[in-house]
Design a protein around this motif. Structure first.
Motif, short mmCIF file in Angstrom:
data_model
loop_
_atom_site.label_atom_id
_atom_site.label_comp_id
_atom_site.label_asym_id
_atom_site.label_seq_id
_atom_site.Cartn_x
_atom_site.Cartn_y
_atom_site.Cartn_z
N PHE A 21 -2.84 4.05 -17.87
CA PHE A 21 -3.08 3.18 -16.72
C PHE A 21 -2.06 2.06 -16.59
CE2 PHE A 21 -7.19 5.11 -17.64
CZ PHE A 21 -7.54 5.59 -16.39
N THR A 22 -1.15 1.93 -17.57
CA THR A 22 -0.17 0.84 -17.52
C THR A 22 1.17 1.26 -16.93
OG1 THR A 22 0.69 1.30 -19.75
CG2 THR A 22 -1.24 -0.12 -19.59
N ILE A 23 1.35 2.54 -16.63
CA ILE A 23 2.68 3.04 -16.26
C ILE A 23 3.00 2.80 -14.78
CG2 ILE A 23 4.08 5.13 -16.04
CD1 ILE A 23 2.71 6.16 -18.57
N ALA A 24 2.20 3.35 -13.88
CA ALA A 24 2.52 3.25 -12.45
C ALA A 24 2.57 1.80 -11.94
CB ALA A 24 1.53 4.07 -11.63
N PRO A 25 1.64 0.91 -12.34
CA PRO A 25 1.75 -0.47 -11.85
C PRO A 25 3.07 -1.12 -12.19
CG PRO A 25 -0.43 -0.09 -12.77
CD PRO A 25 0.39 1.12 -13.11
N TYR A 26 3.59 -0.85 -13.39
CA TYR A 26 4.89 -1.39 -13.78
C TYR A 26 5.99 -0.86 -12.86
CZ TYR A 26 9.09 -2.10 -16.64
OH TYR A 26 10.34 -2.44 -17.08
N MET A 27 5.99 0.45 -12.61
CA MET A 27 7.02 1.03 -11.75
C MET A 27 6.92 0.50 -10.32
SD MET A 27 7.63 4.94 -13.01
CE MET A 27 6.01 5.53 -12.54
N ILE A 28 5.70 0.35 -9.81
CA ILE A 28 5.52 -0.15 -8.45
C ILE A 28 6.10 -1.55 -8.31
CG2 ILE A 28 3.79 -0.86 -6.75
CD1 ILE A 28 2.05 1.46 -7.83
N SER A 29 5.93 -2.37 -9.35
CA SER A 29 6.50 -3.73 -9.30
C SER A 29 8.03 -3.67 -9.23
CB SER A 29 6.05 -4.53 -10.53
OG SER A 29 6.64 -4.06 -11.72
N LEU A 30 8.64 -2.69 -9.89
CA LEU A 30 10.10 -2.55 -9.81
C LEU A 30 10.53 -2.12 -8.41
CD1 LEU A 30 10.94 -0.76 -13.20
CD2 LEU A 30 10.73 -3.20 -12.71
N TYR A 31 9.78 -1.18 -7.81
CA TYR A 31 10.10 -0.74 -6.46
C TYR A 31 10.00 -1.91 -5.48
CZ TYR A 31 9.23 3.95 -8.34
OH TYR A 31 9.25 5.10 -9.09
N ALA A 32 8.95 -2.71 -5.60
CA ALA A 32 8.73 -3.82 -4.67
C ALA A 32 9.82 -4.87 -4.79
CB ALA A 32 7.36 -4.44 -4.92
N LEU A 33 10.22 -5.19 -6.02
CA LEU A 33 11.26 -6.19 -6.21
C LEU A 33 12.61 -5.69 -5.71
CD1 LEU A 33 10.31 -7.59 -9.72
CD2 LEU A 33 10.26 -8.81 -7.54
N THR A 34 12.92 -4.43 -5.97
CA THR A 34 14.18 -3.87 -5.50
C THR A 34 14.25 -3.86 -3.98
OG1 THR A 34 14.33 -2.49 -7.48
CG2 THR A 34 15.70 -1.85 -5.61
N THR A 67 0.83 -1.20 0.00
CA THR A 67 0.00 0.00 0.00
C THR A 67 0.86 1.25 0.00
OG1 THR A 67 -1.66 -1.21 1.28
CG2 THR A 67 -1.87 1.18 1.21
N ALA A 68 1.93 1.24 0.80
CA ALA A 68 2.82 2.40 0.87
C ALA A 68 3.51 2.66 -0.47
CB ALA A 68 3.86 2.19 1.97
N LEU A 69 3.97 1.59 -1.13
CA LEU A 69 4.62 1.75 -2.42
C LEU A 69 3.65 2.25 -3.48
CD1 LEU A 69 6.94 -1.41 -2.55
CD2 LEU A 69 7.59 0.96 -2.08
N ALA A 70 2.41 1.78 -3.40
CA ALA A 70 1.38 2.26 -4.34
C ALA A 70 1.13 3.75 -4.13
CB ALA A 70 0.09 1.47 -4.15
N TYR A 71 1.03 4.15 -2.87
CA TYR A 71 0.86 5.58 -2.58
C TYR A 71 2.05 6.38 -3.08
CZ TYR A 71 1.48 9.95 -0.23
OH TYR A 71 1.74 11.27 0.00
N GLY A 72 3.27 5.88 -2.81
CA GLY A 72 4.47 6.61 -3.21
C GLY A 72 4.56 6.84 -4.70
N ALA A 73 4.25 5.80 -5.49
CA ALA A 73 4.28 5.94 -6.94
C ALA A 73 3.23 6.93 -7.42
CB ALA A 73 4.08 4.58 -7.61
N SER A 74 2.06 6.89 -6.82
CA SER A 74 1.00 7.82 -7.21
C SER A 74 1.35 9.25 -6.84
CB SER A 74 -0.32 7.41 -6.54
OG SER A 74 -0.72 6.13 -6.97
N ALA A 75 1.98 9.42 -5.68
CA ALA A 75 2.42 10.77 -5.27
C ALA A 75 3.46 11.31 -6.23
CB ALA A 75 2.97 10.73 -3.85
N ASP A 76 4.38 10.44 -6.68
CA ASP A 76 5.37 10.86 -7.66
C ASP A 76 4.70 11.30 -8.95
OD1 ASP A 76 7.52 10.40 -6.01
OD2 ASP A 76 8.02 8.45 -6.86
#
Length: 394
Positions: free
Chosen positions: A308-321, A139-148
């Motif tokens: 709608f395809t951009i942020a989910p992709y980036m969030i997956s990169l943040y989570a894996l890293t 949830t935090a990573l999802a919020y962070g990507a959306s805030a960015d």
């Protein structure tokens, strides 16, 4: 997972101040472009200075991350904010001097750029674990990507409004935001330094080079997609003679932010590895729709669909890293990942700008599609390698 739970962990004040702290990053490039174009009357030179600034951000980010891992987020965050404020003052002074001085000052602004986004992601990881609520990290990573994403909508819009006042106004407000938001955010919400004393010599855990390189290249591809789409929208606005059509970039950011917020409700059984491959596929599909839709239907409609395809992709990169990096080196890993964004954006803009000269909007969008194809192939190769070795992407 409800976003209300994040309020209990971080406190209400964390969110508005954290959003404002992101804005100097979002306003930096356009503020520099406007300032230096007004000083030199050359868009070519101003664009070159912005490219130098983007490269400097990519170089400076991991340096800030390494220092933050060693000395703590708070002192490094404060030092970066003060240094960046000084760099902006140097750029304002240099704008009345030689082009060499302007170029050096623009690069200095980039290399001292406070890494609010990456540091906040590491902060969230530590915060939710300290409250024994690791399930809140997604949830935090999802919020962070959306805030960015929203900061990159609000930042350029703010600069656009300020530019009507004068070319110095965006830079002056960026400096004000650093003092009024980035610096207080580092002082109030960044982690304090935590030193571990040991009688013997303790070797630092190594960063997993191969998987981190994959994540970095994946973010480069994402940056290239954004840079190419940005060029395509600019060319489209110029072609139809309606500058306000560049507002499609805001549509792109808003759609991406909404999709990012929705990622908080994805089921836990949908693993980070599966999300990475799935969202890389979605990114490719989105850019394919954008390329075909722009030719056969309407670019605005195609942009809305692809956004709608951009942020989910980036969030997956943040989570894996976040998962693959040792806790002691999480910040440098996250800043290395995020360094790929500006490098990819610069490359995407350069390649798409060249093709747009001869092929217009289609040429620029072809670069976006090629970058998304590369992102998908990289995700699939990482997935297959993981299946064989069973060593990374959990």
């Amino acid at each position: 997972m409800s976003y209300r739970s994040l309020l209990c962990v971080a406190g209400v004040g964390f969110f508005p101040l954290g959003f404002l702290a992101r804005l100097p990053y979002a306003t930096s490039a356009l503020s520099t472009l406007i300032l230096l174009q007004a000083s030199t009357r050359s868009y070519a030179f101003a664009g070159l200075a912005c490219a130098a600034q983007s490269i400097a951000i990519a170089v400076g980010g991991p340096l800030v991350g390494a220092l933050a891992d060693r000395h703590g987020h708070r002192p490094v965050g404060v030092a970066a904010a003060l240094a960046n404020f000084g760099a902006w003052a140097a750029l304002l002074a240099a704008s009345h001097g030689t082009r060499e001085g302007m170029l050096a000052a623009a690069a200095l602004v980039g290399i001292t750029q406070p890494q609010v986004g990456p540091l906040v992601r590491v902060h969230w990881s530590r915060l939710v674990r300290s409250h024994d609520k690791p399930h809140l990290l997604a949830t935090a990573l999802a919020y962070g990507a959306s805030a960015d994403e929203m900061s990159f909508v609000a930042g350029p819009a703010l600069v656009g409004l300020l530019a009507s006042v004068g070319p110095l106004a965006p830079a002056a407000v960026t400096m004000s935001l650093i003092v009024a938001s980035t610096l207080p955010f580092a002082l109030r919400h960044a982690h304090r330094t935590t030193r571990r004393h040991s009688s013997g010599k303790q070797e630092k855990p190594r960063l997993p080079r191969r998987p981190l390189a994959v994540m970095f290249l994946a973010m480069v591809a994402m940056g290239a997609v954004f840079g190419a789409v940005q060029t395509a929208v600019t060319v489209y606005a110029d072609t139809i003679g309606e500058p306000e059509a560049s507002g499609l970039l805001y549509e792109l950011g808003i759609g991406s932010a909404l999709a990012g917020l929705a990622c908080a409700w994805l089921p836990r059984r949908f693993s980070p590895r599966a999300r990475y491959v799935s969202f890389a596929t979605a990114l490719f599909a989105g850019m394919l729709v954008l390329f075909v839709g722009a030719r056969l239907a309407s670019l605005p409609v195609a942009v809305a669909s692809a956004s709608f395809t951009i942020a989910p992709y980036m969030i997956s990169l943040y989570a894996l890293t976040e998962r693959l990096a040792p806790a002691e080196r999480a910040t440098i890993a996250m800043t290395i990942l995020c360094a790929g964004g500006p490098l990819g954006t610069a490359a995407g803009q350069a390649a798409s700008g060249s093709l747009a000269e001869s092929h217009g909007v289609d040429g620029a969008l072809l670069v976006a599609l090629a970058a998304a194809t590369g992102a998908l192939l990289l995700a699939l190769s990482a997935f297959l390698a993981d299946r064989r070795r069973k060593v990374w992407i959990a």
